[in-house]
Motif scaffolding. Sequence first.
Motif: not given
Length: 189
Positions: A39-47, A65-76
Amino acid sequence: GVHAWPNRKDKVASVIRFHQADIVGMQEVLRRQIDDLEELLPGFAWIGVGRDDGENGGEFSPIFYRADRFAVIDNGTFWLSETPEVPGSIGWDAAITRIANWAVMEDIESGKSFFLLNTHFDHRGTQARSESARLLVSRIEDLAEGLPVIAGGDFNVPPTAEAYLTMTSVLSDSYVRSETPPHGVAATN
């Protein structure tokens, strides 16, 4: 008291905004704290996942991470234990469950990809920290597939520890390699 999360959450978000962080690896974060930071960091996503059950239970070591700057290709996620695929598993002489979250990220601006890992080593178990370092290095070699690697977290070790030496046999310590004087203490704990 004054250090309770409701009194600190705005300050945490303010520090991230002030430094214009693109990616932040965190440790010891509970789900309700993640919700507040979303809520406090609009524009951020997380994994990330909770270390107790691989879902929402227990502490997280999330990557924001900043969702407008980075795309997550894979994660785990893997657990720092002899059974790294078993959610909630505790390894070696560790006091509590520990995890590592990883992601292959693409910089949207440059199109370049990199491997990112965030973790939190045990605070008591010397063997657990040494074995966690070996597991971390092994997983990076398996998962990064030749991409540049950023590994961060709370390693709970000084630069003289076996775990540190294991990691720096493959990875560079940014504190040592920095061209500008780093801010903070020299130890990784």
